[in-house]
Design a protein around this motif. Structure first.
Motif, PDB file in Angstrom:
ATOM      1  N   GLN A 662     -21.267   6.986  19.297  1.00 16.68           N
ATOM      2  CA  GLN A 662     -21.599   5.704  18.323  1.00 16.68           C
ATOM      3  C   GLN A 662     -20.257   4.923  18.763  1.00 16.68           C
ATOM      4  O   GLN A 662     -19.241   5.091  18.506  1.00 16.68           O
ATOM      5  N   ASP A 664     -18.120   1.838  18.120  1.00 19.22           N
ATOM      6  CA  ASP A 664     -17.495   1.281  16.838  1.00 19.22           C
ATOM      7  C   ASP A 664     -17.090  -0.241  17.171  1.00 19.22           C
ATOM      8  O   ASP A 664     -17.052  -1.193  16.360  1.00 19.22           O
ATOM      9  N   CYS A 692     -15.350   4.681  19.972  1.00 21.32           N
ATOM     10  CA  CYS A 692     -16.409   5.441  19.787  1.00 21.32           C
ATOM     11  C   CYS A 692     -16.128   6.548  18.524  1.00 21.32           C
ATOM     12  O   CYS A 692     -14.954   7.256  18.569  1.00 21.32           O
ATOM     13  N   ARG A 695     -21.772  10.769  17.063  1.00 21.00           N
ATOM     14  CA  ARG A 695     -22.989   9.940  16.340  1.00 21.00           C
ATOM     15  C   ARG A 695     -23.652  11.259  15.271  1.00 21.00           C
ATOM     16  O   ARG A 695     -23.463  12.351  15.710  1.00 21.00           O
ATOM     17  N   ASP A 696     -23.774  10.689  14.265  1.00 20.06           N
ATOM     18  CA  ASP A 696     -24.355  11.829  13.155  1.00 20.06           C
ATOM     19  C   ASP A 696     -25.651  12.343  13.800  1.00 20.06           C
ATOM     20  O   ASP A 696     -26.486  11.659  14.154  1.00 20.06           O
ATOM     21  N   ALA A 699     -29.050  11.222  12.733  1.00 18.01           N
ATOM     22  CA  ALA A 699     -28.993   9.800  12.928  1.00 18.01           C
ATOM     23  C   ALA A 699     -30.424   9.230  12.674  1.00 18.01           C
ATOM     24  O   ALA A 699     -31.335   9.987  13.180  1.00 18.01           O
ATOM     25  N   GLY A 742     -22.721  -1.068  17.758  1.00 18.13           N
ATOM     26  CA  GLY A 742     -22.425  -0.394  16.722  1.00 18.13           C
ATOM     27  C   GLY A 742     -23.823   0.046  15.828  1.00 18.13           C
ATOM     28  O   GLY A 742     -24.128   1.104  15.554  1.00 18.13           O
ATOM     29  N   SER A 745     -26.092   2.046  18.332  1.00 21.76           N
ATOM     30  CA  SER A 745     -25.798   3.520  18.796  1.00 21.76           C
ATOM     31  C   SER A 745     -25.611   4.321  17.429  1.00 21.76           C
ATOM     32  O   SER A 745     -25.470   5.639  17.733  1.00 21.76           O
ATOM     33  N   ARG A 746     -25.535   3.799  16.246  1.00 27.78           N
ATOM     34  CA  ARG A 746     -25.517   4.679  15.328  1.00 27.78           C
ATOM     35  C   ARG A 746     -26.775   5.233  14.819  1.00 27.78           C
ATOM     36  O   ARG A 746     -27.149   6.151  13.835  1.00 27.78           O
ATOM     37  N   HIS A 747     -28.026   4.762  15.637  1.00 33.85           N
ATOM     38  CA  HIS A 747     -29.319   5.301  15.285  1.00 33.85           C
ATOM     39  C   HIS A 747     -29.560   6.170  16.563  1.00 33.85           C
ATOM     40  O   HIS A 747     -29.306   5.892  17.672  1.00 33.85           O
TER      41      HIS A 747
END
Length: 946
Positions: A662, A664, A692, A695-696, A699, A742, A745-747
């Motif tokens: 992800q 940032d 970066c 990522r979860d 997500a 951000g 890419s967090r999805h």
């Protein structure tokens, strides 16, 4: 590993200006001992940028500790303090300053300690701080270590450092810079001279690798003396005008072809790009004057002339014998054209020759230019040595042009005398290693270290010792064989005397390498190993910081073979694991090379898959307490109107996101020279530092509409924070990518209307579109007069137009032309109107005394005062102090004006607003200390300087 995630400084704010200033300073001129001088490599990040980014990556942002910094004001104050630490730390002069380095190391140790619920060592206890970092902090790992800048600066900050690279040349450079020096830190030299001096009572404390550097110098001199016994007779002295002798520094050669013009009678003619030999002297120039005979054999020769040439001579000097681009020449004998196709065909047929045209000679501290002599020609006519690097260069004209001219092997890039020279020196390395081993009492590892550095000195000789080296007429010096990231053809070239006084002389090359070693850090252990990033890792969990290949910009494996062929001869017995192959490994090189992967599209897929595989592998092992930082070279001109950048940039981002990262933030570090800004504000290359995190795994998936709504909701505050952090307008396009990507890419995915996954290219275009919408909405928040001025500027600049044009604009904005004339924003020219130029604005203006204060005036007057001979930083800050709420509007307007000026191609005007925006934070800091009259209470007004 699971850990509490605390924001690091780099995720919030870093002081870009001092980093950029130092990076550009060192790009322009590398000082003695600068690490990149130890061996040629490509796209090495300036150490100032590496040091600052690593520090900000490892130090907690104060917002991570609300119990210690409970208010925004306290957090801002702490950030400014940390910024000052960075500012003191980044200059080259601080590289071996233990006080400054320990200050930076303590800040890192403090963040590590607080994260563990501990207190850091005492601030002034350097040894305790180093011990704490090396036992409690994770190591830094760069899986694309290249020239070693990131591991080097991690080591300088007191951290354990790892690096790996697929390329054995890069691995050896990394070992020489960061792995070897700590092993022999504090060790005295072992050479007989130093031992004799010590035995006679000479006492000296050998700090760091100083003793090793001293041995490199001593045994380098031994190698020089041995080589001179073997081949010195091939480099005779030159006879001067008065009959005395002078040492030749360099021989100037021209390649030759037989003239295609029948009128030339089959004459062999030189391919010279210029007649100039020197134009460094203020008294005049030195040049070659060709004299062509009238006889049937069309014989010619060159005379050396100096002084101030006549108009006819000047035209000839400027034109030379090279016409236009490529290898288009004129026949010296007949004046007819020699096209590029003919030169290439002659080269491929093996009919390129060489002609000595001049010599550069040292005499009484001056460099003289002499004509060629038969004696000097004969001295150079030697047979090719038994061993030469016969490996073939790739057929890739983008990076290698010599094969198009029949110069297909690396051996063909050198004259026979150059080959003999380099073969002799490389052949001495095994003997030298054995000699050092005896002198140091059998310590083979130490002997191999000395031999490695001297092999690097020979590689430096090769850099300045091939038939691709130009003679720099402005500097009276040699240019290197590989000026950038390609091996270009050269038609005239300078051959250095290895025993003389030039960049190509062995004594100079040894001195440069030894100085780099002397300045190397040594306080922390490091390890550099050979591995592809897709497969490599280290045993420990680590902080990941890296500088990967730049898509298809540089063919590292191909170009580094220029050095590999010599290193494999000199060091194969010492580094057999790295130098066992005939050529550098290329199959797993992560570069989008179309000729190797079957076309552009296939090369792009290979690159994206490789970045994804490398990041997936590395993220599994990296310590999630710290973010990942990744450098990437980017030119503003790689972006288009939609904000979609080059294939390489979007492919790189796609690979990172597909690898589980992800993004940032994106910090544009201006690491290249700024001269291009004078003509094109967007021509500069930046090193974009991406920040970066992993990522979860859970997500969510969102739609295109959700993505756009999130951008509109989150980007205004992010853009405001970026401006407050001091990012200049020229770098805003790259900076806003950070918060925008951000969101993206967090999805797990952003779905298009047809349920396909949105690509990075599309996301970049949408981010740019939303940014433009935000900027346009900001325009509406300005006062009416400023809105009119902004609209006028976007259309006409400072040009005058009929007054009716202004009346139409003012009516639309519910103001009047009289109000604009009264405010001084516009000039009334009786039938015409125009914005008041800055140089015509009243010098006594102040915001506090303006009854119709506009944001436009705040910007233009501050820019005027900042650059005025009687103004400067303090005077500009005094204006900012009186603006009140208009100050933030003025900062925003400066960014907007930069964008307009850039789009219009007004480079000079764009620079004004870029400088103003970059300095605004400083102006506000000083403004906070000033009273309404612009005076600092109790101050002598000498504390502030820009």
């Amino acid at each position: 590993m699971t850990a509490t995630v605390r924001k690091k400084l780099i995720e919030v704010s870093i002081p870009l200006e001092p980093i950029n200033v130092e990076a550009q300073r060192r790009k322009q001129k590398a000082p003695k001992g600068y690490p990149t001088s130890i061996h040629k490599y490509w796209a090495q990040r300036p150490i100032a940028a590496c040091r600052a980014v690593l520090f900000a990556q490892l130090v907690d942002d104060p917002s991570s500790w609300p119990d210690r910094f409970p208010t925004e004001e306290a957090q801002d104050a702490e950030r400014r303090r940390l910024h000052k630490v960075v500012e003191r730390m980044v200059p080259w002069e601080a590289s071996n300053n233990e006080v400054i380095l320990n200050e930076a190391r303590w800040e890192i140790a403090r963040s590590v300690a607080w994260g563990k619920g501990e207190e850091p060592p005492a601030k002034g206890d350097g040894e305790a701080i180093l011990d704490y970092l090396q036992t409690k902090a994770p190591p830094v790992y760069d899986p694309f270590s290249g020239g070693g800048s990131i591991p080097l600066e991690a080591q300088r900050l007191g951290l354990r450092a790892y690096g790996s690279d697929l390329n054995p040349v890069a691995v050896l450079i990394g070992k020489a810079l960061v792995e070897i020096p700590p092993k022999f830190a504090g060790r005295p030299p072992v050479n007989p001279k130093a031992r004799a001096e010590a035995a006679n009572g000479a006492i000296r404390a050998w700090k760091g690798a100083q003793g090793l550097a001293e041995d490199v110098r001593y045994y380098g001199q031994w190698m020089r003396d041995e080589a001179e016994k073997l081949i010195g007779h091939h480099y005779p002295a030159a006879t001067l005008f008065d009959g005395s002798e002078g040492q030749t520094i360099a021989w100037i050669w021209a390649r030759t072809v037989r003239s295609p013009d029948p009128a030339a009678g089959g004459a062999v003619v030189p391919l010279l790009s210029t007649y100039l030999l020197s134009q460094k002297s203020a008294a005049g120039q030195v040049w070659l004057d060709p004299v062509v005979g009238d006889g049937p054999d069309k014989a010619y020769h060159f005379e050396i002339k100096s002084g101030l040439p006549s108009n006819d001579e000047t035209k000839r000097i400027r034109a030379g014998l090279k016409t236009g681009r490529g290898s288009n020449f004129m026949c010296l004998v007949s004046g007819s054209a020699i096209p590029e196709s003919y030169v290439k065909a002659e080269g491929r047929a093996g009919r390129l020759g060489e002609l000595l045209v001049a010599m550069v000679v040292e005499s009484k501290g001056k460099r003289l230019y002499l004509g060629a002599t038969e004696e000097q020609m004969k001295a150079s006519e030697i047979a090719q040595p038994e061993w030469s690097p016969m490996q073939e260069m790739p057929e890739n004209p983008r990076w290698f042009s010599p094969p198009e001219f029949g110069l297909k092997t690396y051996a063909s890039l050198f004259t026979n005398r150059q080959l003999k020279c380099l073969s002799t020196f490389t052949g001495l390395i095994p003997t030298l290693a054995k000699k050092v081993e005896v002198d140091c009492g059998g310590d083979r590892e130490y002997a191999q270290a000395v031999a490695t550095y001297l092999a690097f000195a020979i590689d430096r000789m090769a850099t300045y010792g091939s038939s691709l080296c130009k003679w720099l007429v402005k500097d009276n010096a040699l240019a290197p064989s590989i000026p950038q990231q390609a091996i270009p053809m050269s038609y005239d070239f300078a051959e250095a005397n290895p025993f003389g006084k030039s960049s190509g002389a062995i004594s100079q090359c040894v001195s440069v390498v030894a100085s780099c070693l002397e300045h190397a850090p040594y306080d922390a252990p490091a390890s550099i190993f050979e591995s592809a990033a897709q497969n490599g890792s280290v045993a420990d969990t680590f902080v990941l910081a890296t500088d990967p290949p730049y898509y298809d910009n540089i063919g590292y494996a191909d170009i580094s073979e220029f050095f590999y062929v010599w290193l494999s001869k000199s060091l194969k017995e010492i580094w057999p694991d790295h130098l066992r192959r005939l050529t550098t490994p290329k199959d797993n090189e992560l570069v989008a090379t179309p000729y190797r992967h079957g076309g552009v599209e296939a090369a792009e897929r290979y690159f994206e898959a490789g970045i994804k595989a490398a990041l997936s592998n590395l993220l599994m092992r990296s310590d999630t307490v710290w973010p990942v930082t990744i450098f990437y070279a980017f030119k503003q001109t790689e972006g288009n109107a939609d904000g979609v950048s080059s294939r390489g940039w979007s492919s790189f981002l796609q690979g990172i996101i597909d690898g589980g990262s992800q993004i940032d933030g994106t910090w544009p570090l201006r690491t290249e020279l700024t001269s291009a800004l004078k003509n094109d504000i967007n021509s500069l290359a930046s090193s974009v530092a991406l920040v970066c995190r992993k990522r979860d795994l859970n997500a969510p998936v969102i739609t295109r509409a959700d993505f756009i709504r999130a951008l509109k909701r989150e980007m205004p505050a992010a853009i405001d924070a970026i401006r407050k952090a001091g990012v200049g307008p020229v770098d805003m396009q790259q900076s806003v990518i950070g918060p925008g990507m951000g969101v993206f890419s967090r999805h797990a995915k952003v779905l298009e209307d047809d349920d396909s996954a949105m690509t990075v290219k599309t996301a970049l275009a949408l981010i740019n579109r939303v940014w433009e919408e935000i900027e346009n909405e900001l325009d509406q928040a300005f006062d009416a007069e400023t809105q009119v001025a902004l609209a006028w500027f976007a259309t006409y600049g400072f040009d005058a137009r009929a007054s009716g044009e202004l009346i139409m604009l003012t009516t639309a904005k519910n103001t009047s032309d009289r109000a604009l004339f009264a405010s001084g924003v516009f000039k009334d020219m009786k039938g015409k109107a125009g914005l008041t130029p800055r140089e015509e604005l009243p010098s006594g203006w102040s915001p506090a005394g303006d009854k119709m204060l506009t944001t436009w005036e705040c910007v233009q007057h501050t820019a005027r005062v900042l650059n005025a001979p009687d103004g400067g930083g303090e005077a500009a800050a005094a204006l900012v102090a009186q603006m009140g709420p208009k100050a933030e509007e003025a900062r925003a307007l400066a960014y907007r004006l930069f964008e307009i000026a850039t789009n219009k191609g007004w480079a000079a005007e764009a620079l004004v607003y870029n400088e103003l925006a970059q300095e605004w934070t400083k102006l506000e800091d000083v403004a906070a200390t000033l009273d309404a009259a612009g005076q600092a209470p109790g101050s002598d007004q000498t504390a502030f300087a820009f």
